[in-house]
Scaffold this motif. Structure first.
Motif, PDB file in Angstrom:
ATOM      1  N   ILE A  13      73.017  49.327  23.779  1.00 53.18           N
ATOM      2  CA  ILE A  13      73.986  50.361  24.126  1.00 53.18           C
ATOM      3  C   ILE A  13      74.219  50.334  25.622  1.00 53.18           C
ATOM      4  CG2 ILE A  13      74.269  52.869  24.330  1.00 53.18           C
ATOM      5  CD1 ILE A  13      72.949  53.207  21.702  1.00 53.18           C
ATOM      6  N   ARG A  14      75.480  50.385  26.005  1.00 57.21           N
ATOM      7  CA  ARG A  14      75.819  50.549  27.425  1.00 57.21           C
ATOM      8  C   ARG A  14      76.692  51.781  27.566  1.00 57.21           C
ATOM      9  NH1 ARG A  14      75.218  45.465  30.154  1.00 57.21           N
ATOM     10  NH2 ARG A  14      75.039  43.770  28.649  1.00 57.21           N
ATOM     11  N   ILE A  15      76.417  52.545  28.603  1.00 56.65           N
ATOM     12  CA  ILE A  15      77.184  53.756  28.809  1.00 56.65           C
ATOM     13  C   ILE A  15      78.210  53.497  29.900  1.00 56.65           C
ATOM     14  CG2 ILE A  15      77.033  56.195  29.437  1.00 56.65           C
ATOM     15  CD1 ILE A  15      74.098  55.845  28.123  1.00 56.65           C
ATOM     16  N   LEU A  16      79.460  53.661  29.554  1.00 55.93           N
ATOM     17  CA  LEU A  16      80.565  53.374  30.477  1.00 55.93           C
ATOM     18  C   LEU A  16      80.952  54.652  31.205  1.00 55.93           C
ATOM     19  CD1 LEU A  16      82.720  51.119  28.110  1.00 55.93           C
ATOM     20  CD2 LEU A  16      80.924  50.412  29.698  1.00 55.93           C
ATOM     21  N   ASP A  17      81.861  54.514  32.156  1.00 53.77           N
ATOM     22  CA  ASP A  17      82.206  55.633  33.022  1.00 53.77           C
ATOM     23  C   ASP A  17      83.713  55.585  33.272  1.00 53.77           C
ATOM     24  OD1 ASP A  17      82.441  57.511  34.983  1.00 53.77           O
ATOM     25  OD2 ASP A  17      80.809  56.730  36.229  1.00 53.77           O
ATOM     26  N   GLY A  39      83.827  67.342  34.805  1.00 49.11           N
ATOM     27  CA  GLY A  39      83.219  66.691  33.643  1.00 49.11           C
ATOM     28  C   GLY A  39      83.386  65.191  33.760  1.00 49.11           C
ATOM     29  N   ALA A  40      82.333  64.463  33.405  1.00 50.17           N
ATOM     30  CA  ALA A  40      82.439  63.007  33.373  1.00 50.17           C
ATOM     31  C   ALA A  40      82.998  62.577  32.022  1.00 50.17           C
ATOM     32  CB  ALA A  40      81.064  62.392  33.583  1.00 50.17           C
ATOM     33  N   MET A  41      83.323  61.318  31.900  1.00 53.25           N
ATOM     34  CA  MET A  41      83.709  60.745  30.607  1.00 53.25           C
ATOM     35  C   MET A  41      82.906  59.461  30.392  1.00 53.25           C
ATOM     36  SD  MET A  41      87.679  61.691  30.966  1.00 53.25           S
ATOM     37  CE  MET A  41      87.463  61.587  32.737  1.00 53.25           C
ATOM     38  N   HIS A  42      81.799  59.620  29.667  1.00 55.10           N
ATOM     39  CA  HIS A  42      80.884  58.506  29.440  1.00 55.10           C
ATOM     40  C   HIS A  42      81.070  57.948  28.032  1.00 55.10           C
ATOM     41  CE1 HIS A  42      78.777  58.764  33.187  1.00 55.10           C
ATOM     42  NE2 HIS A  42      78.503  60.031  33.013  1.00 55.10           N
ATOM     43  N   ALA A  43      82.041  57.076  27.906  1.00 56.15           N
ATOM     44  CA  ALA A  43      82.216  56.387  26.631  1.00 56.15           C
ATOM     45  C   ALA A  43      81.024  55.454  26.408  1.00 56.15           C
ATOM     46  CB  ALA A  43      83.508  55.588  26.650  1.00 56.15           C
ATOM     47  N   VAL A  44      80.799  55.095  25.159  1.00 55.75           N
ATOM     48  CA  VAL A  44      79.618  54.301  24.804  1.00 55.75           C
ATOM     49  C   VAL A  44      80.058  52.975  24.194  1.00 55.75           C
ATOM     50  CG1 VAL A  44      77.552  54.247  23.363  1.00 55.75           C
ATOM     51  CG2 VAL A  44      78.286  56.395  24.402  1.00 55.75           C
ATOM     52  N   LEU A  45      79.396  51.921  24.650  1.00 58.31           N
ATOM     53  CA  LEU A  45      79.660  50.600  24.094  1.00 58.31           C
ATOM     54  C   LEU A  45      78.438  50.170  23.299  1.00 58.31           C
ATOM     55  CD1 LEU A  45      81.980  48.545  24.398  1.00 58.31           C
ATOM     56  CD2 LEU A  45      80.686  47.523  26.289  1.00 58.31           C
ATOM     57  N   VAL A  46      78.636  49.815  22.036  1.00 58.90           N
ATOM     58  CA  VAL A  46      77.532  49.390  21.173  1.00 58.90           C
ATOM     59  C   VAL A  46      77.715  47.910  20.856  1.00 58.90           C
ATOM     60  CG1 VAL A  46      76.344  49.789  18.981  1.00 58.90           C
ATOM     61  CG2 VAL A  46      77.483  51.704  20.139  1.00 58.90           C
TER      62      VAL A  46
END
Ligand code: ZN
Length: 266
Positions: A13-17, A39-46
């Motif tokens: 898993i990588r957490i994007l920004d 607020g941040a926006m931390h989309a997730v890459l699996v």
């Protein structure tokens, strides 16, 4: 810099920004609150052996016109930059899961060819709800793109809980919106949870703190308690989408606040 990746056995898993948004607290907590919030926006890459899954998709290249003046975005790099830094290109993404249809969660996903080879997963109930919203509501803005995606075959509507692939399972947990889905990633002791806007930041781990924008506050409260109880019991690493810095936590029940997030970010 905070830790932004997790290894779950065969799954990484990588957490994007996708940067930070700034808005009047009234847009989140309800009328009458004057402070500004970030607020941040931390989309997730699996990453799995044969799939690359993106979970939620930030505000996109620019703020939707309808939100100008209400939201401001600040960022040094985008979700797409993060994807490329991780060694991928937009054509590598195979699946995109959207927790719900608010504009800060869907921006890069609904303007194909952003991810020309991906299927986008949306809950039917989320689309139905968005259709009923007023013209000014951000959720409503997503409807034409989702409908086009369904017509063209790149968007798939789900009816409830679903296994997208082994190790990636969506679960419907209403409250913030109808058809709001969270994502469990991995299995057994190698488990992570993306709570989306059911519990988007550390302060929202408290079940009694209800957002003015939650469609069904009672459901939000009940689902938050159930989901965070399960996350604590299973020792899941929880990814908090809107938390600016400390976005990777383990859940611990607390007498005062209901639940707390203990950082695993360093
Ligand atoms: Zn959100």
């Amino acid at each position: 810099m905070a830790r932004d990746s997790l290894d779950l056995g065969d799954i990484k898993i990588r957490i994007l920004d996708d940067g930070i948004f700034i808005t009047d607290a009234g847009n989140v907590f309800g009328e009458g609150t004057k402070a500004k919030i970030r607020g941040a926006m931390h989309a997730v890459l699996v990453e799995t052996d044969d799939a690359l899954v993106l979970i939620d998709a930030g505000f996109g290249p620019e703020l939707p016109e309808a939100l100008e003046g209400r939201y401001e975005i600040r960022r040094e790099s985008t979700l797409i930059d993060g994807l490329e830094d991780a060694g991928h290109s937009v054509t590598d993404v195979t699946h995109v899961i959207l927790s719900h249809l608010d504009p800060d969660h869907i921006g890069w996903a609904l303007n194909p060819p952003d991810f020309p080879n991906a299927t986008i997963y949306v809950q039917n109930a989320a689309l139905e709800e968005a259709r009923e919203m007023s013209e000014k509501d951000g959720r409503r803005l997503a409807v034409p793109a989702v409908e086009r995606g369904v017509d063209e075959g790149w968007c798939e509507l789900l009816d409830g809980d679903s296994e997208i692939m082994p190790g990636v399972r969506v679960e419907v947990r209403n409250g913030h919106s109808e058809g709001h889905q969270i994502v469990w990633i991995g299995s057994g002791n190698n488990l992570a949870l993306f709570t989306a806007d059911l519990a988007p930041a550390k302060i929202w781990l408290n079940p009694d703190l209800i957002a003015g924008v939650d469609t069904d506050p009672e459901a939000a409260r009940k689902n938050r308690i159930e989901v965070l109880t399960e996350a604590e019991k299973r020792g899941a690493s929880v990814i908090l989408y809107h938390e600016p810095k400390d976005f990777l936590v383990k859940i611990q029940s607390s007498d005062e606040k209901g639940f707390e997030g203990v950082s695993i970010g360093d």
